[in-house]
Scaffold this motif. Structure first.
Motif, PDB file in Angstrom:
ATOM      1  N   ILE A  10       0.863  -1.168   0.000  1.00 25.97           N
ATOM      2  CA  ILE A  10       0.000   0.000   0.000  1.00 25.97           C
ATOM      3  C   ILE A  10       0.904   1.223   0.000  1.00 25.97           C
ATOM      4  CG2 ILE A  10      -0.145   0.019   2.544  1.00 25.97           C
ATOM      5  CD1 ILE A  10      -2.923   1.196   2.300  1.00 25.97           C
ATOM      6  N   ARG A  11       0.577   2.222  -0.827  1.00 23.43           N
ATOM      7  CA  ARG A  11       1.381   3.445  -0.893  1.00 23.43           C
ATOM      8  C   ARG A  11       0.594   4.579  -0.253  1.00 23.43           C
ATOM      9  NH1 ARG A  11       5.980   4.879  -3.054  1.00 23.43           N
ATOM     10  NH2 ARG A  11       6.381   7.026  -3.642  1.00 23.43           N
ATOM     11  N   ILE A  12       1.187   5.217   0.727  1.00 27.12           N
ATOM     12  CA  ILE A  12       0.513   6.283   1.468  1.00 27.12           C
ATOM     13  C   ILE A  12       0.850   7.628   0.837  1.00 27.12           C
ATOM     14  CG2 ILE A  12       0.098   7.285   3.738  1.00 27.12           C
ATOM     15  CD1 ILE A  12       1.429   4.822   4.949  1.00 27.12           C
ATOM     16  N   THR A  13      -0.181   8.381   0.506  1.00 25.38           N
ATOM     17  CA  THR A  13       0.014   9.716  -0.072  1.00 25.38           C
ATOM     18  C   THR A  13      -0.629  10.801   0.787  1.00 25.38           C
ATOM     19  OG1 THR A  13      -1.978   9.444  -1.432  1.00 25.38           O
ATOM     20  CG2 THR A  13       0.131   8.803  -2.424  1.00 25.38           C
ATOM     21  N   ASP A  14      -1.308  10.411   1.846  1.00 29.34           N
ATOM     22  CA  ASP A  14      -2.000  11.346   2.727  1.00 29.34           C
ATOM     23  C   ASP A  14      -1.192  11.499   4.019  1.00 29.34           C
ATOM     24  OD1 ASP A  14      -3.658  12.743   4.427  1.00 29.34           O
ATOM     25  OD2 ASP A  14      -5.442  11.535   4.031  1.00 29.34           O
ATOM     26  N   PRO A  15      -0.747  12.714   4.368  1.00 28.12           N
ATOM     27  CA  PRO A  15       0.035  12.886   5.595  1.00 28.12           C
ATOM     28  C   PRO A  15      -0.721  12.473   6.850  1.00 28.12           C
ATOM     29  CG  PRO A  15      -0.586  15.014   4.654  1.00 28.12           C
ATOM     30  CD  PRO A  15      -0.892  13.977   3.637  1.00 28.12           C
ATOM     31  N   ARG A  19       0.819   9.945   9.655  1.00 31.46           N
ATOM     32  CA  ARG A  19       0.887  10.236  11.093  1.00 31.46           C
ATOM     33  C   ARG A  19       0.153   9.164  11.889  1.00 31.46           C
ATOM     34  NH1 ARG A  19       0.136  15.608   9.241  1.00 31.46           N
ATOM     35  NH2 ARG A  19      -2.098  15.460   9.673  1.00 31.46           N
ATOM     36  N   ALA A  20      -0.942   8.645  11.334  1.00 29.59           N
ATOM     37  CA  ALA A  20      -1.678   7.590  12.017  1.00 29.59           C
ATOM     38  C   ALA A  20      -0.853   6.307  12.089  1.00 29.59           C
ATOM     39  CB  ALA A  20      -3.003   7.324  11.301  1.00 29.59           C
ATOM     40  N   TRP A  90       5.589   5.080   1.019  1.00 29.97           N
ATOM     41  CA  TRP A  90       5.008   6.425   1.047  1.00 29.97           C
ATOM     42  C   TRP A  90       5.847   7.353   0.183  1.00 29.97           C
ATOM     43  CZ3 TRP A  90       6.893   3.698   5.125  1.00 29.97           C
ATOM     44  CH2 TRP A  90       8.123   4.105   5.660  1.00 29.97           C
ATOM     45  N   ASP A  91       5.303   8.521  -0.089  1.00 30.34           N
ATOM     46  CA  ASP A  91       5.954   9.485  -0.964  1.00 30.34           C
ATOM     47  C   ASP A  91       7.087  10.192  -0.223  1.00 30.34           C
ATOM     48  OD1 ASP A  91       4.353   8.979  -3.150  1.00 30.34           O
ATOM     49  OD2 ASP A  91       2.846  10.451  -2.575  1.00 30.34           O
ATOM     50  N   ASP A  92       8.316  10.023  -0.712  1.00 29.98           N
ATOM     51  CA  ASP A  92       9.449  10.781  -0.197  1.00 29.98           C
ATOM     52  C   ASP A  92       9.910  11.830  -1.202  1.00 29.98           C
ATOM     53  OD1 ASP A  92      10.098  10.261   2.436  1.00 29.98           O
ATOM     54  OD2 ASP A  92      11.193   8.434   1.973  1.00 29.98           O
ATOM     55  N   ASP A  93       9.120  12.016  -2.271  1.00 31.82           N
ATOM     56  CA  ASP A  93       9.501  12.993  -3.280  1.00 31.82           C
ATOM     57  C   ASP A  93       8.628  14.233  -3.230  1.00 31.82           C
ATOM     58  OD1 ASP A  93       7.180  11.827  -4.121  1.00 31.82           O
ATOM     59  OD2 ASP A  93       7.881  11.306  -6.127  1.00 31.82           O
ATOM     60  N   MET A  99       3.758  16.890   4.383  1.00 36.73           N
ATOM     61  CA  MET A  99       4.066  15.506   4.014  1.00 36.73           C
ATOM     62  C   MET A  99       5.480  15.132   4.450  1.00 36.73           C
ATOM     63  SD  MET A  99       2.646  12.886   2.599  1.00 36.73           S
ATOM     64  CE  MET A  99       3.086  11.285   1.910  1.00 36.73           C
ATOM     65  N   LYS A 100       6.432  16.049   4.284  1.00 40.23           N
ATOM     66  CA  LYS A 100       7.804  15.762   4.678  1.00 40.23           C
ATOM     67  C   LYS A 100       7.913  15.588   6.188  1.00 40.23           C
ATOM     68  CE  LYS A 100       9.893  19.186   2.458  1.00 40.23           C
ATOM     69  NZ  LYS A 100      11.012  20.005   1.922  1.00 40.23           N
ATOM     70  N   ALA A 101       7.190  16.400   6.943  1.00 38.75           N
ATOM     71  CA  ALA A 101       7.219  16.274   8.400  1.00 38.75           C
ATOM     72  C   ALA A 101       6.605  14.962   8.848  1.00 38.75           C
ATOM     73  CB  ALA A 101       6.488  17.454   9.041  1.00 38.75           C
ATOM     74  N   ALA A 102       5.513  14.542   8.198  1.00 41.06           N
ATOM     75  CA  ALA A 102       4.869  13.272   8.546  1.00 41.06           C
ATOM     76  C   ALA A 102       5.781  12.095   8.208  1.00 41.06           C
ATOM     77  CB  ALA A 102       3.534  13.144   7.817  1.00 41.06           C
ATOM     78  N   ALA A 103       6.470  12.177   7.063  1.00 39.42           N
ATOM     79  CA  ALA A 103       7.391  11.104   6.675  1.00 39.42           C
ATOM     80  C   ALA A 103       8.557  11.014   7.646  1.00 39.42           C
ATOM     81  CB  ALA A 103       7.895  11.330   5.253  1.00 39.42           C
ATOM     82  N   ASP A 104       9.071  12.168   8.077  1.00 38.83           N
ATOM     83  CA  ASP A 104      10.170  12.166   9.039  1.00 38.83           C
ATOM     84  C   ASP A 104       9.723  11.570  10.374  1.00 38.83           C
ATOM     85  OD1 ASP A 104      11.949  13.229   7.261  1.00 38.83           O
ATOM     86  OD2 ASP A 104      11.780  15.288   7.999  1.00 38.83           O
ATOM     87  N   GLN A 105       8.493  11.877  10.775  1.00 41.89           N
ATOM     88  CA  GLN A 105       7.963  11.309  12.009  1.00 41.89           C
ATOM     89  C   GLN A 105       7.893   9.789  11.917  1.00 41.89           C
ATOM     90  OE1 GLN A 105       4.074  12.774  13.074  1.00 41.89           O
ATOM     91  NE2 GLN A 105       3.811  11.298  14.729  1.00 41.89           N
TER      92      GLN A 105
END
Length: 204
Positions: A10-15, A19-20, A90-93, A99-105
């Motif tokens: 599954i690819r996550i695109t929603d921040p 976070r969830a 998930w999207d790292d681009d 989105m970047k903050a959620a990915a870092d979390q």
């Protein structure tokens, strides 16, 4: 979706979904469902040394964002949960700061879990059979590559690991003597980003 074999990823695109997902217990629950198959909140709580209401709540939150679901047609008062996919990406681009903050979390939670699992393994490593001590362990390699080449390396690693996917869902395909092994993949650039050279300087 099949009742037996989940989708591969599954690819996550929603921040909000990122976070969830970025919760230590939720990630352990998903790892448990993916590694050991469907189970109830009671069974998961026993495996993770947690309490049932807590596991039940976090399983419902995972279901809310599509990471877990109830097993269709299951009998009994407490229906088992299962993971909807075997992997999460998930999207790292994205240049979106949210989105970047959620990915870092999420990456931070993952790193802490990986470190804990490595420490757990080191605590029992001395009691492992010699063939497993030789086969497992830690290592690193330093590469000098472009971003495109690094992406190619990680894709080749992913393709190699995907060869063993069918053993996750079908125990009959696991050879005698096999056991679960977590392979942790990290690609960590070092130093500053190099300045781009003019196009004519890139010519051989």
């Amino acid at each position: 979706m099949s009742d037996e074999v989940p989708q591969r990823a599954i690819r996550i695109t929603d921040p909000r979904a990122l976070r969830a997902y970025a919760h230590p217990l939720r990630m352990r629950l998903i790892g448990l469902l993916r590694g050991e198959g469907p189970m109830t909140a009671t069974q998961a709580a026993a495996r993770l040394d947690d309490n049932v209401p807590n596991c039940s709540f976090h399983l419902r939150q995972l279901a809310k964002y599509g990471f877990a679901e109830r097993v269709p047609g299951a009998d009994g008062r407490e229906r088992p949960w299962r993971a909807t996919t075997q992997y999460t990406s998930w999207d790292d681009d994205s240049d979106d700061p949210v989105m970047k903050a959620a990915a870092d979390q999420l990456n931070g939670v993952m790193l802490a879990l990986y470190l804990q699992r490595a420490q757990d393994y080191l605590a029992i490593r001395a009691d492992e059979p010699v063939q497993w001590r030789v086969a497992a362990g830690f290592g690193d390699a330093l590469l000098h590559v472009t971003a495109a080449e690094l992406r190619e390396v990680t894709e080749q690693i992913d393709a190699l690991l995907a060869r063993y996917d069918e053993r996750i869902a079908d125990p009959a395909k696991r050879p005698a003597g096999s056991r679960p092994v977590m392979v942790v993949q990290m690609a960590l650039p070092r130093g500053p980003v190099p300045a781009e050279r003019p196009a004519d300087e890139n010519r051989p």
